[in-house]
Scaffold this motif. Structure first.
Motif, PDB file in Angstrom:
ATOM      1  N   GLY A 114       0.809  -1.211   0.000  1.00 25.98           N
ATOM      2  CA  GLY A 114       0.000   0.000   0.000  1.00 25.98           C
ATOM      3  C   GLY A 114       0.840   1.256   0.000  1.00 25.98           C
ATOM      4  N   LEU A 115       1.960   1.237   0.706  1.00 30.86           N
ATOM      5  CA  LEU A 115       2.805   2.426   0.819  1.00 30.86           C
ATOM      6  C   LEU A 115       3.694   2.630  -0.399  1.00 30.86           C
ATOM      7  N   LEU A 116       4.237   1.534  -0.952  1.00 27.66           N
ATOM      8  CA  LEU A 116       5.239   1.667  -2.012  1.00 27.66           C
ATOM      9  C   LEU A 116       4.636   1.738  -3.411  1.00 27.66           C
ATOM     10  N   ILE A 117       3.603   0.931  -3.672  1.00 23.35           N
ATOM     11  CA  ILE A 117       3.066   0.918  -5.039  1.00 23.35           C
ATOM     12  C   ILE A 117       1.590   1.322  -5.092  1.00 23.35           C
ATOM     13  N   GLY A 118       0.999   1.642  -3.949  1.00 27.14           N
ATOM     14  CA  GLY A 118      -0.344   2.215  -3.935  1.00 27.14           C
ATOM     15  C   GLY A 118      -1.482   1.239  -4.137  1.00 27.14           C
ATOM     16  N   THR A 119      -1.255  -0.051  -3.897  1.00 27.49           N
ATOM     17  CA  THR A 119      -2.364  -0.997  -4.005  1.00 27.49           C
ATOM     18  C   THR A 119      -3.279  -0.858  -2.794  1.00 27.49           C
ATOM     19  N   PRO A 120      -4.553  -1.274  -2.912  1.00 25.60           N
ATOM     20  CA  PRO A 120      -5.455  -1.200  -1.758  1.00 25.60           C
ATOM     21  C   PRO A 120      -4.906  -2.012  -0.587  1.00 25.60           C
ATOM     22  N   SER A 121      -4.915  -1.419   0.595  1.00 25.80           N
ATOM     23  CA  SER A 121      -4.367  -2.087   1.781  1.00 25.80           C
ATOM     24  C   SER A 121      -5.158  -1.672   3.013  1.00 25.80           C
ATOM     25  N   HIS A 122      -4.804  -2.256   4.141  1.00 26.16           N
ATOM     26  CA  HIS A 122      -5.462  -1.972   5.419  1.00 26.16           C
ATOM     27  C   HIS A 122      -4.393  -1.473   6.386  1.00 26.16           C
ATOM     28  N   LEU A 123      -3.924  -0.245   6.149  1.00 26.46           N
ATOM     29  CA  LEU A 123      -2.766   0.258   6.876  1.00 26.46           C
ATOM     30  C   LEU A 123      -3.005   0.318   8.381  1.00 26.46           C
ATOM     31  N   GLY A 124      -4.197   0.754   8.794  1.00 28.70           N
ATOM     32  CA  GLY A 124      -4.480   0.830  10.220  1.00 28.70           C
ATOM     33  C   GLY A 124      -4.372  -0.526  10.894  1.00 28.70           C
ATOM     34  N   LEU A 125      -4.991  -1.524  10.283  1.00 25.67           N
ATOM     35  CA  LEU A 125      -4.935  -2.884  10.817  1.00 25.67           C
ATOM     36  C   LEU A 125      -3.513  -3.424  10.771  1.00 25.67           C
ATOM     37  N   ASP A 126      -2.813  -3.170   9.666  1.00 32.43           N
ATOM     38  CA  ASP A 126      -1.449  -3.678   9.511  1.00 32.43           C
ATOM     39  C   ASP A 126      -0.531  -3.130  10.611  1.00 32.43           C
ATOM     40  N   PHE A 127      -0.584  -1.817  10.830  1.00 32.28           N
ATOM     41  CA  PHE A 127       0.260  -1.205  11.857  1.00 32.28           C
ATOM     42  C   PHE A 127      -0.123  -1.727  13.245  1.00 32.28           C
TER      43      PHE A 127
END
Length: 273
Positions: free
Chosen positions: A237-250
């Motif tokens: 999500g951060l490097l190539i902009g694909t859909p991600s769940h950053l809140g959950l991941d962190f």
């Protein structure tokens, strides 16, 4: 008639949370500086460790991009793979860090560290985040190679900073996992065997090489409890902009790291005996 002097107020033996936080930060910083000094003295290690990620990108990535065997939507497979290889390189660096703890035990260094006022959690966290520093240096080489191969990486400084945090958290967790294993098996040989046995299942049981949707049901379950999957998801999500769940991941990475530091700290005394 003389009046007896009042006794001085008792000083609490508890240094307080602020002082403990300072001790922890100082210890972590010292460990990170030691790790950077090691890298400066032995720069060939960086080159040898970069060979495996380079082979994954150059051979596996380029070949499967041409084959179009793995569906990744509108994202080129090499772009999809690069964050996974970034996480893999950090995993391979961190998962054998327990060997260093066993070596320090055999050399008598660990026993000396445990009798100092430094909290055990600070010792473990120092090792964990030192592994993160080493992973960041390795990641820089992987990112340069990915950029040369044409991977569409972000140049947003905030996203790159967040990527560094994700790498450090993931490396810290797997380093602590290695220390936990060391505290259980107590020998280098057993740790090497278990480390080799779990490294590839962690890698192949994550979303590093292929989307979760393509996995069989049993592997999806393993992927959802695998911290590496959350690290890879955040990096994509951060490097190539694909859909991600950053809140959950962190949240998962931070919680897993805190839990791993706690368990590793509890086992440190057993390792030193």
């Amino acid at each position: 008639m003389s009046v007896p002097l009042a006794a001085p107020p008792a000083v609490s033996a508890d240094p307080g949370p602020l002082r403990q936080a300072r001790i922890l930060a100082a210890r972590v910083g010292a460990m990170c500086l030691v790790e950077l000094q090691k890298l400066r003295r032995d720069q060939t290690e960086l080159l040898t460790r970069a060979i495996q990620p380079a082979l994954w990108l150059l051979i596996f990535g380029e070949t499967f991009t041409r084959l179009k065997a793995i569906t990744t939507g509108s994202t080129p497979y090499l772009d999809y793979l690069a964050p996974g290889i970034l996480a893999q390189s950090a995993l391979f660096i961190s998962i054998f860090y327990g060997i260093q703890i066993i070596w320090e035990r055999d050399a008598g260094v660990l026993a000396k560290l445990l009798v100092t006022p430094t909290p055990r959690a600070a010792l473990v966290a120092g090792k964990a985040f030192a592994a993160g520093v080493r992973a960041l240096v390795q990641a820089l080489m992987v990112l340069i190679l990915a950029a040369i191969l044409g991977v569409g990486l972000t140049v947003n400084p905030l996203k790159l900073l967040a990527m560094a945090v994700v790498l450090v958290l993931g490396s810290a967790f797997f380093c602590c996992l290695s220390i936990v294993i060391a505290g259980i098996v107590l020998s280098r040989e057993r740790l090497m065997g278990i480390g080799q046995a779990i490294t590839m299942p962690l890698f192949f049981g994550s979303n590093a090489l292929y989307p979760v949707d393509l996995m069989p049901s049993w592997l999806k379950v393993l992927s959802h409890v695998n911290p590496l999957s959350y690290q890879v998801d955040a990096l994509r999500g951060l490097l190539i902009g694909t859909p991600s769940h950053l809140g959950l991941d962190f949240a998962v990475l931070a919680a897993a790291t805190v839990a791993a530091v706690s368990v590793a700290s509890a086992l440190l005394g057993r390792l030193a005996r």
